[in-house]
Write a protein that holds these residues in place. Structure first.
Motif, PDB file in Angstrom:
ATOM      1  N   SER A  56       0.832  -1.208   0.000  1.00  0.00           N
ATOM      2  CA  SER A  56       0.000   0.000   0.000  1.00  0.00           C
ATOM      3  C   SER A  56       0.867   1.258   0.000  1.00  0.00           C
ATOM      4  O   SER A  56       0.471   2.286  -0.524  1.00  0.00           O
ATOM      5  N   GLU A  57       2.035   1.166   0.580  1.00  0.00           N
ATOM      6  CA  GLU A  57       3.012   2.253   0.528  1.00  0.00           C
ATOM      7  C   GLU A  57       4.381   1.621   0.361  1.00  0.00           C
ATOM      8  O   GLU A  57       4.580   0.457   0.695  1.00  0.00           O
ATOM      9  N   ARG A  58       5.297   2.385  -0.177  1.00  0.00           N
ATOM     10  CA  ARG A  58       6.634   1.861  -0.421  1.00  0.00           C
ATOM     11  C   ARG A  58       7.635   2.560   0.485  1.00  0.00           C
ATOM     12  O   ARG A  58       8.076   3.662   0.196  1.00  0.00           O
ATOM     13  N   PRO A  59       7.994   1.889   1.564  1.00  0.00           N
ATOM     14  CA  PRO A  59       8.962   2.496   2.481  1.00  0.00           C
ATOM     15  C   PRO A  59      10.352   2.469   1.866  1.00  0.00           C
ATOM     16  O   PRO A  59      10.576   1.872   0.806  1.00  0.00           O
ATOM     17  N   ARG A  60      11.279   3.118   2.540  1.00  0.00           N
ATOM     18  CA  ARG A  60      12.670   2.965   2.156  1.00  0.00           C
ATOM     19  C   ARG A  60      12.962   1.484   2.116  1.00  0.00           C
ATOM     20  O   ARG A  60      12.384   0.716   2.864  1.00  0.00           O
ATOM     21  N   LEU A  61      13.841   1.046   1.250  1.00  0.00           N
ATOM     22  CA  LEU A  61      14.151  -0.368   1.085  1.00  0.00           C
ATOM     23  C   LEU A  61      12.901  -1.129   0.647  1.00  0.00           C
ATOM     24  O   LEU A  61      12.569  -2.189   1.170  1.00  0.00           O
ATOM     25  N   THR A  84       3.898  -3.718   9.461  1.00  0.00           N
ATOM     26  CA  THR A  84       3.481  -3.101  10.722  1.00  0.00           C
ATOM     27  C   THR A  84       4.670  -2.981  11.670  1.00  0.00           C
ATOM     28  O   THR A  84       4.916  -1.917  12.246  1.00  0.00           O
ATOM     29  N   ALA A  85       5.414  -4.062  11.811  1.00  0.00           N
ATOM     30  CA  ALA A  85       6.592  -4.051  12.693  1.00  0.00           C
ATOM     31  C   ALA A  85       7.677  -3.130  12.142  1.00  0.00           C
ATOM     32  O   ALA A  85       8.330  -2.394  12.902  1.00  0.00           O
ATOM     33  N   TYR A  86       7.879  -3.142  10.842  1.00  0.00           N
ATOM     34  CA  TYR A  86       8.903  -2.320  10.199  1.00  0.00           C
ATOM     35  C   TYR A  86       8.598  -0.835  10.389  1.00  0.00           C
ATOM     36  O   TYR A  86       9.474  -0.041  10.713  1.00  0.00           O
ATOM     37  N   GLN A  87       7.348  -0.459  10.199  1.00  0.00           N
ATOM     38  CA  GLN A  87       6.955   0.944  10.378  1.00  0.00           C
ATOM     39  C   GLN A  87       7.092   1.375  11.833  1.00  0.00           C
ATOM     40  O   GLN A  87       7.531   2.490  12.120  1.00  0.00           O
ATOM     41  N   ALA A  88       6.717   0.512  12.755  1.00  0.00           N
ATOM     42  CA  ALA A  88       6.876   0.831  14.184  1.00  0.00           C
ATOM     43  C   ALA A  88       8.353   0.996  14.519  1.00  0.00           C
ATOM     44  O   ALA A  88       8.735   1.906  15.267  1.00  0.00           O
ATOM     45  N   ASN A  89       9.191   0.144  13.956  1.00  0.00           N
ATOM     46  CA  ASN A  89      10.631   0.229  14.182  1.00  0.00           C
ATOM     47  C   ASN A  89      11.180   1.531  13.609  1.00  0.00           C
ATOM     48  O   ASN A  89      12.014   2.188  14.236  1.00  0.00           O
ATOM     49  N   ARG A  90      10.712   1.925  12.446  1.00  0.00           N
ATOM     50  CA  ARG A  90      11.151   3.191  11.836  1.00  0.00           C
ATOM     51  C   ARG A  90      10.757   4.387  12.706  1.00  0.00           C
ATOM     52  O   ARG A  90      11.539   5.306  12.905  1.00  0.00           O
TER      53      ARG A  90
END
Length: 185
Positions: A56-61, A84-90
């Motif tokens: 739904s969105e393209r984060p870094r990496l 979800t975990a990656y975004q929380a970590n960011r």
């Protein structure tokens, strides 16, 4: 860099539960075939399905995020668990990075009252030092020279942008004076 890292905070092992390195490696050698099998299963699943994953969105990496998202079922994770975990970590990484960077922290607070600020690096240093004398007192944590300040500001631009403050560099006038423009996004 914080945007390209996954930060792990591991629990402290109590002194009574610590093991000798030789014991650790013995347990690891016994578990190695299962670990390798799990990694290969996840990799095979990711290879088979990564082209079909739509984020739904393209984060870094973004490729990495798509790859791990494709491997979620083989890892026993629910759909969307990795993102979800990656975004929380960011978000956590960004908060730590801002807390540890005086320029970023002060610019964010400074811009809470204004929609836009425009001036040279020297003028921004003066404005921040007047408004935050205690926080800017140490030359170790707050750069005094405009070129060092500008470099630090460039480094934290992505963090500031995600926190709602845009930073632009312009050249204006006949002298082509370098200006910094801070804007609330």
């Amino acid at each position: 860099m914080a945007d390209r890292a996954i930060i792990l905070t591991l629990p402290t092992i109590p002194e009574t539960a610590r093991s000798f390195e030789s014991d650790f490696w013995e347990r690891f050698e016994k578990a190695r075939p299962r670990i390798l099998a799990g990694l290969l299963d996840a990799s095979a699943h990711a290879l088979a399905y990564s082209a079909t994953v739509r984020l739904s969105e393209r984060p870094r990496l973004a490729d990495f995020a798509r790859w791990v998202t494709a491997a979620e079922p083989a890892l026993g994770w629910s759909e969307g668990a990795f993102l979800t975990a990656y975004q929380a970590n960011r978000r956590e990484s960004e908060a730590i990075a801002i807390d540890n960077n005086m320029v970023a922290a002060l610019v964010l607070i400074f811009m809470q009252q204004d929609a836009e600020w425009r001036g040279t690096a020297s003028e921004l240093i003066i404005a921040l030092r007047k408004r935050f004398p205690v926080e800017t007192d140490s030359a170790e944590t707050f750069p005094r020279k405009p070129n060092h300040f500008g470099s630090e500001l460039r480094r934290v631009m992505p963090l500031l942008r995600r926190q709602g403050v845009g930073v632009d560099y312009l050249r204006e006038g006949k002298s082509r004076q370098r200006l910094i423009v801070l804007k609330a996004l």
